[in-house]
Design an enzyme around this catalytic site. Structure first.
Site, short mmCIF file in Angstrom:
data_model
loop_
_atom_site.label_atom_id
_atom_site.label_comp_id
_atom_site.label_asym_id
_atom_site.label_seq_id
_atom_site.Cartn_x
_atom_site.Cartn_y
_atom_site.Cartn_z
N CYS A 83 39.17 8.51 -47.99
CA CYS A 83 39.43 9.56 -47.01
C CYS A 83 38.35 10.64 -46.96
CB CYS A 83 40.81 10.17 -47.25
SG CYS A 83 41.04 10.86 -48.90
N HIS A 145 38.05 17.22 -47.27
CA HIS A 145 38.74 16.87 -48.50
C HIS A 145 39.64 17.99 -49.00
CE1 HIS A 145 39.56 14.89 -52.25
NE2 HIS A 145 38.95 15.82 -52.97
#
Length: 265
Positions: A83, A145
């Site tokens: 991700c 993040h």
């Protein structure tokens, strides 16, 4: 006025389609007009859309309607199957093979802002490019993040949405264990947990394992029983309804597909 994810897509699909078509079909420089840009990001959606036929149980009429009047890239791939690095690759236009950001471990370093400057140099990120060219840039949800930004906060964003955090009486949810994270009242994890279904941390002593499932009552949810996506969508809707003296770039994020095991009753 509160609005659901579904209603948000309905309300913005026409705007998004027109923006996409205008951006692709009409060179901005020839018209002298800069269109507003709405950038929607959805975690872990895969190709589970009705129009893409990725899953027989997927029923997504509003997204299907948006795609029918938009440009649909059916052979698109994420830069890296992790991700954080994937998010940064999209924001910077730089491959992980160039940045060295292959895992979330690199993005978790405390000196990431300094490292980012060494990696990026004078290359602007996507929102930074818009801001440098006269746009009012806004962000809501987890875009990088760590949330709204990993680095270059002021260079990228004109306006930041409030985080979905635990505060005041909502600290009681911390007693459920790792489900709400280790950051106390400032934790920004975006997934409420059922009363008897926190993460596996209390049982196995391991952090970061989200394996529970179950229905959520509104009393199980912080911030007055408002799910994160509801809060983010309402903020975005409010911003879309305001007037600006310059074009805007609004990037927002929906998290629910990433935590599909928890839903309100």
């Amino acid at each position: 006025m509160e609005i659901s994810r579904r209603n948000f897509i309905q309300a913005t699909s026409a705007v998004g389609a027109m923006t996409a078509l205008h951006s692709i079909a009409t060179p901005i420089t020839t018209q002298g007009v800069k269109p507003n840009v709405l950038f929607l990001a959805v975690d872990d959606l895969n190709d589970w859309l009705g129009c893409l036929k990725g899953h027989p149980q997927a029923k997504t009429p509003n997204l299907d309607r948006l795609l029918r009047s938009s440009t649909n890239f059916i052979n698109a791939h994420c830069p890296v199957p992790v991700c954080g690095p994937s998010r940064n690759a999209i924001l910077t236009g730089m491959r992980p093979s160039t940045t060295g950001w292959y895992t979330n471990r690199e993005l978790g370093m405390k000196n990431l802002p300094e490292i980012a400057e060494q990696v990026l140099g004078d290359i602007p990120t996507l929102p930074q490019h818009f801001k440098n060219n006269g746009y009012h840039t806004m962000v809501v949800g987890k875009i990088t993040h760590h949330g709204l930004y990993d680095y270059r906060k002021d260079e990228q964003w004109s306006e930041l949405a409030p985080k979905w955090v635990l505060k005041g009486e909502d600290r009681k949810f911390l007693e459920r264990g790792q489900g709400y994270g280790d950051y106390g009242e400032n934790d920004h994890k975006y997934y409420p947990f059922p009363a008897e279904g926190s993460q596996t941390f209390p049982m196995f002593g391991k952090k970061g394992l989200s394996l529970c499932a179950g229905p959520l009552d509104r009393d199980d949810i912080a911030n007055g029983g408002i799910m994160p996506d509801e809060m983010f969508a309402q903020w975005a809707v409010d911003k879309l309804g305001q007037d600006y003296d310059k074009p805007f770039f609004l990037r927002m994020w929906f998290c629910s597909p990433s935590r599909a095991l928890h839903s309100t009753t």
